[in-house]
Design a protein around this motif. Structure first.
Motif, PDB file in Angstrom:
ATOM      1  N   UNK A 337     -14.038  -0.433  -4.882  1.00 14.40           N
ATOM      2  CA  UNK A 337     -14.220   0.326  -3.644  1.00 14.40           C
ATOM      3  C   UNK A 337     -14.250  -0.580  -2.420  1.00 14.40           C
ATOM      4  N   UNK A 338     -14.967  -1.691  -2.545  1.00 16.36           N
ATOM      5  CA  UNK A 338     -15.075  -2.639  -1.424  1.00 16.36           C
ATOM      6  C   UNK A 338     -13.764  -3.394  -1.198  1.00 16.36           C
ATOM      7  N   UNK A 339     -13.077  -3.726  -2.292  1.00 19.30           N
ATOM      8  CA  UNK A 339     -11.781  -4.424  -2.182  1.00 19.30           C
ATOM      9  C   UNK A 339     -10.749  -3.524  -1.489  1.00 19.30           C
ATOM     10  N   UNK A 340     -10.820  -2.205  -1.765  1.00 13.10           N
ATOM     11  CA  UNK A 340      -9.904  -1.242  -1.125  1.00 13.10           C
ATOM     12  C   UNK A 340     -10.085  -1.235   0.393  1.00 13.10           C
ATOM     13  N   UNK A 341     -11.340  -1.364   0.823  1.00 14.86           N
ATOM     14  CA  UNK A 341     -11.631  -1.395   2.269  1.00 14.86           C
ATOM     15  C   UNK A 341     -10.986  -2.618   2.925  1.00 14.86           C
ATOM     16  N   UNK A 342     -11.094  -3.749   2.267  1.00 16.14           N
ATOM     17  CA  UNK A 342     -10.484  -4.981   2.801  1.00 16.14           C
ATOM     18  C   UNK A 342      -8.971  -4.800   2.894  1.00 16.14           C
ATOM     19  N   UNK A 343      -8.388  -4.183   1.862  1.00  9.58           N
ATOM     20  CA  UNK A 343      -6.930  -3.981   1.825  1.00  9.58           C
ATOM     21  C   UNK A 343      -6.448  -3.128   2.992  1.00  9.58           C
ATOM     22  N   UNK A 344      -7.120  -1.990   3.251  1.00  8.02           N
ATOM     23  CA  UNK A 344      -6.668  -1.094   4.335  1.00  8.02           C
ATOM     24  C   UNK A 344      -6.920  -1.736   5.702  1.00  8.02           C
ATOM     25  N   UNK A 345      -7.988  -2.552   5.797  1.00  9.18           N
ATOM     26  CA  UNK A 345      -8.267  -3.243   7.065  1.00  9.18           C
ATOM     27  C   UNK A 345      -7.132  -4.210   7.405  1.00  9.18           C
ATOM     28  N   UNK A 346      -6.664  -4.945   6.402  1.00  7.05           N
ATOM     29  CA  UNK A 346      -5.577  -5.911   6.621  1.00  7.05           C
ATOM     30  C   UNK A 346      -4.249  -5.187   6.885  1.00  7.05           C
ATOM     31  N   UNK A 347      -3.905  -4.242   5.994  1.00  5.67           N
ATOM     32  CA  UNK A 347      -2.629  -3.510   6.141  1.00  5.67           C
ATOM     33  C   UNK A 347      -2.585  -2.708   7.439  1.00  5.67           C
ATOM     34  N   UNK A 348      -3.721  -2.095   7.788  1.00  2.00           N
ATOM     35  CA  UNK A 348      -3.771  -1.272   8.998  1.00  2.00           C
ATOM     36  C   UNK A 348      -3.736  -2.073  10.284  1.00  2.00           C
ATOM     37  N   UNK A 349      -4.084  -3.353  10.203  1.00  2.71           N
ATOM     38  CA  UNK A 349      -4.085  -4.207  11.408  1.00  2.71           C
ATOM     39  C   UNK A 349      -2.730  -4.883  11.625  1.00  2.71           C
ATOM     40  N   UNK A 350      -1.970  -5.083  10.561  1.00  4.61           N
ATOM     41  CA  UNK A 350      -0.657  -5.749  10.680  1.00  4.61           C
ATOM     42  C   UNK A 350       0.271  -5.108  11.723  1.00  4.61           C
ATOM     43  N   UNK A 351       0.364  -3.765  11.790  1.00  4.25           N
ATOM     44  CA  UNK A 351       1.276  -3.162  12.780  1.00  4.25           C
ATOM     45  C   UNK A 351       0.968  -3.518  14.234  1.00  4.25           C
ATOM     46  N   UNK A 352      -0.281  -3.925  14.503  1.00  3.71           N
ATOM     47  CA  UNK A 352      -0.655  -4.320  15.866  1.00  3.71           C
ATOM     48  C   UNK A 352       0.237  -5.471  16.352  1.00  3.71           C
ATOM     49  N   UNK A 353       0.667  -6.313  15.400  1.00  6.80           N
ATOM     50  CA  UNK A 353       1.474  -7.492  15.740  1.00  6.80           C
ATOM     51  C   UNK A 353       2.976  -7.191  15.738  1.00  6.80           C
ATOM     52  N   UNK A 354       3.324  -5.916  15.485  1.00  2.00           N
ATOM     53  CA  UNK A 354       4.738  -5.505  15.473  1.00  2.00           C
ATOM     54  C   UNK A 354       5.050  -4.715  16.739  1.00  2.00           C
ATOM     55  N   UNK A 355       6.313  -4.307  16.896  1.00  2.50           N
ATOM     56  CA  UNK A 355       6.659  -3.609  18.145  1.00  2.50           C
ATOM     57  C   UNK A 355       6.378  -2.113  18.076  1.00  2.50           C
TER      58      UNK A 355
END
Length: 444
Positions: A337-355
Motif C-alpha cells: 500500500x505504501x509502495x503504491x503511494x510512492x509510485x503514483x507520486x513519482x509517475x504523477x509528477x513526471x508530466x510536470x517536466x513535459x510540455x
C-alpha cells in the motif's frame, strides 16, 4: 522577510505539523478504510473530508477565474458540479442497502464481469494520475514562472512532504488531516472575503448584479456541469472511497450536506473573481487580487491553495493505494500500500517536466466518462454485459469528438463558450443510454 520566503515556510511548516500529528496506521483497516477500533468517521468528519478533498487547488483557481469572466453566474455554473455528491450519495446508498455491495468494483464485477472492472480501473487510474500534476502545478505557479527552478523545486518539495504524512497513515491520515485543512480553509476564506467586502465600492449589490443569466455568459457551463454530475463522481475514487467507510445512513447524509456546503464554498470563492472584475483586473483572478491587497491576503490565498492541494493530493495517494491493493487485490498489505503511494507520486509528477500538449493528451475529461451515467443510474436493471462496453466506449468517443472539435454545429442549439461542451454532453448521454438499453430491447 520576503513573501516568497514566507511561502516556502508555509509549505514546509504546515506539512511537517501534519506529518507529526497524523495517525500511524498499524492495520490494513486503518490504512485503507480509516477505521479505528471498529469506529468509522461520523457525519461531521465525513462531510468535511468530502468537501475539502474536492475543493482542490485547480477548482479554486477555476472558480475565481469564472467569477472574473462571468460574474456570479460563473461561480454558480462551476458549483453545478457539486450536484455530484448528492447523486453519488443517493446511488451508492442504494447500492449498499438494496444491492448489498461493499465497493464500486464489487458491483461492476458482479454485474458486468472482470473485464468491465478492469476497464473502469484503467479510467480511474488515469484520473488519479492527472490529479497529482494538475494540483501541484497550481502550487508551482505561486513560486515561479512555469519551467523555472523555484517552480520545479516547490512542486517536488510539496509532493514529497504530502507523501510523507500520507504514507504514515493512509486513508486515516487523509481524513484526519482533511478536518484540519477544512478548518484552515474556512478561516482563510472568511479573512479574504471580509477584506474584499471592506472595500467601499464592493458589496452584495455588486455581487448579485455581476453576471447575466444567459447561455452565452455562463449557463452553458452550468447545464453541462449538472448533466455531467450523473457520471462524473463515479470515476473519482477520492469521492467514492469515502462512500463505503461509514454506515449507509451517515454516508448519505454526509454526501447530501457536502453537495450543498461544497457548492456554497465554490460560489463564495468566485467572489474573488467578481471583485477582480469590478476592479478591471486581468489574468489569474486569485493571484491578481492577492497582489492588489498586499502580502497578508496574497499569503492567505497562497495558503488556501496549499491546504486544498494537499488534501486532494493525500486523498489521491490513498485512493491509488486502495485501488491496487484492495480493489484489484494485488497485495493487501501495508508495505504494498505504501509502495503504491510512492509510485503514483513519482509517475504523477513526471508530466510536470513535459510540455502542455502531452498533459492535455493524458487528461480524461468529464465528457469521456459520460458512459457511466446509465451504468449507475440504472444499476438495478438487468442488462447484458455488452451494455457496459457500448455505453463506456460511446462516452469515450464523444469525449474525443469534443477534444478535436468534430461535433456538427447543427446540433448545437446555444451560442457562446461552453456551448459545444453542453451539447456534446447532452447528445452523448442520450446516445449512451440508448446503447446501454438497446441489447436488452433486442434480447426481448
Amino acid at each position: 522577510m520576503e513573501t516568497i520566503t514566507i511561502q516556502w515556510l508555509l509549505i514546509i511548516v504546515s506539512s511537517l505539523i501534519l506529518f507529526f500529528i497524523s495517525p500511524f496506521a498499524k492495520s490494513t483497516n486503518q490504512f485503507f478504510r480509516a477505521t479505528k477500533v471498529k469506529k468509522s468517521p461520523n457525519t461531521l468528519v465525513l462531510t468535511g473530508s468530502l468537501i475539502i478533498s474536492w475543493i482542490f487547488a485547480k477548482s479554486i483557481t477555476n472558480a475565481a477565474n469564472l467569477g472574473l469572466d462571468y460574474g456570479i453566474v460563473g461561480g454558480v455554473a462551476y458549483a453545478g458540479y457539486y450536484l455530484s455528491f448528492a447523486v453519488a450519495g443517493s446511488i451508492i446508498y442504494k447500492l449498499r442497502t438494496k444491492g448489498g455491495f461493499t465497493s464500486i468494483h464489487e458491483f461492476l464485477t458482479t454485474k458486468f464481469g472482470k473485464g468491465a472492472m478492469a476497464l473502469f480501473s484503467i479510467l480511474i487510474a488515469i484520473r488519479l494520475f492527472n490529479e497529482v500534476w494538475s494540483n501541484t502545478m497550481v502550487i508551482g505557479s505561486y513560486f515561479g514562472e512555469t519551467g523555472s527552478k523555484p517552480y520545479y523545486w516547490s512542486i517536488i518539495l510539496f509532493t514529497v512532504l504530502t507523501l510523507a504524512y500520507a504514507i504514515k497513515g493512509g486513508l486515516s491520515s487523509s481524513i484526519f488531516t482533511d478536518i484540519i485543512q477544512m478548518g484552515l480553509f474556512s478561516i482563510l476564506l472568511i479573512i479574504i472575503l471580509s477584506t474584499i467586502f471592506s472595500v467601499d465600492n464592493f458589496g452584495a449589490h455588486e455581487v448579485i448584479s455581476s453576471g447575466t443569466w444567459s447561455f452565452e455568459l455562463g449557463l452553458n457551463l452550468f447545464f453541462a456541469a449538472v448533466i455531467q454530475s450523473f457520471s462524473y463522481p463515479f470515476h473519482d475514487p477520492v469521492l467514492t472511497d469515502r462512500a463505503f467507510i461509514s454506515t449507509p445512513k451517515v454516508t448519505r447524509k454526509s454526501f447530501l450536506l457536502a453537495s450543498v456546503l461544497g457548492a456554497i464554498c465554490i460560489i463564495l470563492f468566485s467572489f474573488i473573481g467578481i471583485y477582480a472584475q469590478t476592479q478591471g483586473l486581468k489574468g489569474q483572478a486569485a493571484v491578481e487580487v492577492g497582489k492588489a491587497f498586499g502580502v497578508v491576503i496574497l499569503l492567505a490565498i497562497n495558503f488556501i491553495m496549499i491546504t486544498s492541494a494537499a488534501s486532494t493530493l493525500d486523498s489521491t495517494f490513498s485512493s491509488f493505494s486502495k485501488l491496487l491493493s484492495v480493489d484489484l487485490n494485488l497485495g493487501k498489505n501495508l508495505t504494498f500500500g505504501r509502495a503504491s503511494m510512492v509510485a503514483i507520486a513519482i509517475l504523477g509528477t513526471l508530466p510536470v517536466f513535459l510540455n502542455a500538449e502531452i498533459l492535455s493528451a493524458t487528461t480524461i475529461s468529464g465528457t469521456m466518462v459520460i458512459g457511466l451515467t446509465p451504468v449507475f443510474m440504472f444499476w438495478n436493471i438487468k442488462v447484458p454485459k455488452i451494455s457496459f462496453y457500448l455505453s463506456i466506449i460511446c462516452g469515450i468517443v464523444f469525449g474525443f469528438v469534443l477534444v478535436f472539435k468534430l461535433f456538427p454545429e447543427a446540433l448545437i442549439f446555444t451560442k457562446g463558450k461552453y456551448a459545444d461542451l453542453l451539447w456534446v454532453n447532452a447528445w452523448g448521454i442520450l446516445s449512451c443510454i440508448i446503447l446501454y438499453l438497446a441489447p436488452k430491447w433486442i434480447k426481448k
